[in-house]
Design an enzyme around this catalytic site. Structure first.
Site, PDB file in Angstrom:
ATOM      1  CG  HIS A 237      -2.011  -1.044   1.100  1.00 54.37           C
ATOM      2  ND1 HIS A 237      -2.488  -1.765   2.165  1.00 54.37           N
ATOM      3  CD2 HIS A 237      -2.685  -1.476   0.000  1.00 54.37           C
ATOM      4  CE1 HIS A 237      -3.441  -2.603   1.728  1.00 54.37           C
ATOM      5  NE2 HIS A 237      -3.568  -2.440   0.424  1.00 54.37           N
TER       6      HIS A 237
ATOM      7  CD  GLU B 115      -1.304   0.577   4.571  1.00 56.18           C
ATOM      8  OE1 GLU B 115      -0.759  -0.531   4.796  1.00 56.18           O
ATOM      9  OE2 GLU B 115      -2.519   0.701   4.339  1.00 56.18           O
TER      10      GLU B 115
ATOM     11  CG  HIS C  27       0.040  -3.813   5.253  1.00 58.59           C
ATOM     12  ND1 HIS C  27      -0.903  -3.534   4.295  1.00 58.59           N
ATOM     13  CD2 HIS C  27       0.685  -4.935   4.822  1.00 58.59           C
ATOM     14  CE1 HIS C  27      -0.849  -4.432   3.327  1.00 58.59           C
ATOM     15  NE2 HIS C  27       0.100  -5.303   3.618  1.00 58.59           N
TER      16      HIS C  27
ATOM     17  CD  GLU D 215      -2.283  -3.231   9.167  1.00 62.21           C
ATOM     18  OE1 GLU D 215      -1.935  -2.039   9.055  1.00 62.21           O
ATOM     19  OE2 GLU D 215      -2.852  -3.863   8.248  1.00 62.21           O
TER      20      GLU D 215
HETATM   21 ZN   LIG Z   1      -2.139  -1.910   4.204  1.00 57.54          ZN
END
Ligand SMILES: [Zn+2]
Length: 571
Positions: free
Chosen positions: A87, A90, A218, A313
């Site tokens: 992404h 990110e 991420h 994350e």
């Molecule tokens: Zn992501």
């Protein structure tokens, strides 16, 4: 600017390099420059290569490899990967990968024992950005950008929704399919999928390398997320969808979360107003229990390859201010390092032909969990690599490991996997090595006889032993072995395991019988003068390492070829 750490390193060890990765957001050009600096500083343990296709706008997807033998798969050494920035907005993982690589390089040079052991025993692949076009778009407004600005690639496609969806196939089949049949399914899936060039590059990368474990970095929350990401029923969230390796995935997720400075801190607040405070569940979550993702890279890794992938994350902010980057590195450093070590958990070894010594690829490794009287087949088989080695990551417990390959008698071993160390301050746990010398169902007598030494064969040819038939002791050694081969073949024919038995039936054969049959045959082979299993194992390991190096020597592109602007320098 030369940092204090660099000065100390340079002073003490007389090194001619100083890596000084700044805590800033690196543009594509700056990222490439950082990679070049790392490779120049550590030429013996690094290699840079690019994935098959560049991004939509033509930016190469660079991978930095770190290993004591870059460019080479060393049998029984696991391959690990970190992928960041799929992404584009990110961005923390992208920066952390650069700092991680620099740290590994510096500490290796400085003789850090744990880092040396890690790099000497693991082949590490680091992809700092899987979506450089998305990053470029997100970087325009940086921390002030909109929540989703730059998330997708230049065609507006979310790459982490662009992978072939194998979950539904797996759910229909109760997961009881091996990686190989998934490859077939993938061909079908490909007819429908118009994958983006970045996704195609990632898929090819996943197929072309025998990865065992990976982390996808991420941002936007603070939690480690593990498969399945896609819910079984299609429910958009709050449906815990366990994979057959749920126990192992939880252990792996905790190996990251427990070494992160904040993930498990229950005193912190949730990232989103009214959002889940993941610290209260140990800093980890099942993907579909949080929200369902179809076409994600994590589930694809698990279902299409031998690799277990988890998603990290890294924090509430997707594109934080530069001044926060140092804290992100400090929070994640131990977690990133400890997670790479997890590529060594479980069982690993070689699968090869007992007679020829050749590695057997695509042997199917089936696992049954027998911890504390359990009898639970893990419906997720993995396969041996093209080099004949296999890696079955498993959580602590007792397991039966079955190995089956077409044309060979299946074998089984019982293994105990110990608890892993909680952090890197404890000594690493010894890996469980189990090697399978597979006995062909039918021994090719002609090939075997051709392998006899020329001397003995020549001597044999000059005499006629037909009148001694049946009197083993009276025969010369070479002829005794011919007899033994015939006897082994008879034994195999009469063995209850002879013939092609479907895997499902194999699993019903009691392990005790199986072991006895194998032992009996092994004993006979050993008596007849075949090298013992251990000898074959050691020789084989050396042989395959050598062969592998030889094969790859030509294929490894030089750094000058890959990064034309790089000047080569001797260390
Ligand atoms: Zn992501």
């Amino acid at each position: 600017m030369i940092t204090l750490r660099c000065l100390v390193l340079c002073g003490c060890f007389g090194l001619i390099f100083c890596l000084d990765i700044k805590f800033k957001h690196h543009s594509q050009a700056e990222l490439e420059e950082a990679l070049v600096n790392i490779v120049e500083a550590c030429p013996n343990i690094t290699r840079v290569y690019q994935l098959e296709n560049p991004s939509v706008l033509g930016t190469p997807l660079w991978v930095l490899e770190m290993s004591d033998n870059p460019g080479v798969h060393e049998p029984t050494e696991p391959e690990f990967k970190y992928t960041a920035n799929i992404h584009g907005n990110e961005v923390v993982g992208r920066e952390l990968i650069l700092h991680l690589a620099a740290y590994l390089c510096e500490e290796y040079q400085a003789g850090n024992k744990d880092i040396r052991a890690l790099i000497d025993s693991t082949r590490i692949h680091l992809l700092p950005t899987a979506n450089p076009d998305g990053y470029a778009a997100a970087a325009v407004n940086g921390p002030k950008g909109e929540w989703l600005e730059g998330r997708s690639n230049a065609n507006g496609v979310d790459l982490n929704r662009d992978f072939p969806d194998l979950n539904q196939l797996a759910y229909e089949e109760g997961n009881s399919v091996t990686k190989n049949s998934y490859n077939k399914m993938l061909q079908v899936a490909n007819q429908f999928a118009q994958m983006q060039p970045e996704t195609l590059s990632l898929v090819t990368w996943i197929f072309d390398n025998p990865f065992v474990l990976s982390g996808s970095l991420h941002g936007g929350d603070l939690v480690v997320n593990y498969p399945y990401d896609e819910s079984r029923s299609g429910k958009p969230s709050e449906e815990y969808t366990a994979s057959p390796d749920d126990e192992t995935f939880k252990q792996l997720a905790l190996a990251y979360a427990s070494n992160h400075r904040q993930m498990m801190n229950v005193a912190r607040s949730a990232c989103e107003l009214n959002g889940v405070n993941f610290a209260k569940q140990g800093g980890i979550t099942n993907g579909a229990d949080w929200y369902s993702v179809r076409g994600g890279m994590q589930d694809f890794n698990y279902l299409a390859s031998n690799a277990l992938e988890l998603t990290m994350e890294l924090g509430c902010r997707k594109f934080p201010e530069e001044k926060e980057l140092k804290r992100y590195w400090d929070d994640n450093k131990e977690a990133l390092l400890n997670f790479m070590w997890q590529a060594h958990i479980g069982v690993k070894g070689l699968v090869y032909d007992l007679i020829t010594g050749e590695p057997i690829s695509n042997a199917v490794i089936v696992v049954r969990n027998i911890t504390n009287g359990k009898d639970e087949r893990l419906n997720h088989n993995i396969t041996s690599t093209q080099y004949g080695d296999y890696f079955r990551l498993l959580s602590q417990g007792k397991y039966e490991i079955y190995v089956e390959a077409p044309g060979y008698i299946p074998q089984v071993e019982v293994v105990t996997v110990k608890a892993q160390r909680a952090n890197r301050n404890e000594p690493p746990v010894e890996p469980v090595l189990v090697t399978f010398a597979m006995i062909p169902r039918q021994i090719d007598q002609t090939a075997y006889l051709e392998n006899l030494s020329a001397d003995r064969a020549a001597a044999d040819d000059e005499q006629d032993y037909s009148d001694l038939e049946g009197d083993r002791e009276a025969l010369p050694k070479g002829r005794q072995e011919d007899d033994d081969v015939r006897n082994v073949m008879d034994l195999l024919k009469n063995s209850p395991r002879h013939g092609v038995v479907p895997l499902s039936q194999e699993m019903n054969v009691s392990p005790a019988n199986d072991e006895e049959a194998v032992k009996e045959i092994l004993k006979m082979l050993e008596e007849s003068g075949y090298p013992s299993m251990n000898t074959v194992s050691e020789e084989k390991e050396q042989k395959s390492v050598k062969k592998e190096k030889g094969n790859n020597e030509k294929k490894i592109p030089t750094l000058a070829e890959i990064l034309p602007k790089m000047k080569t320098r001797k260390s």
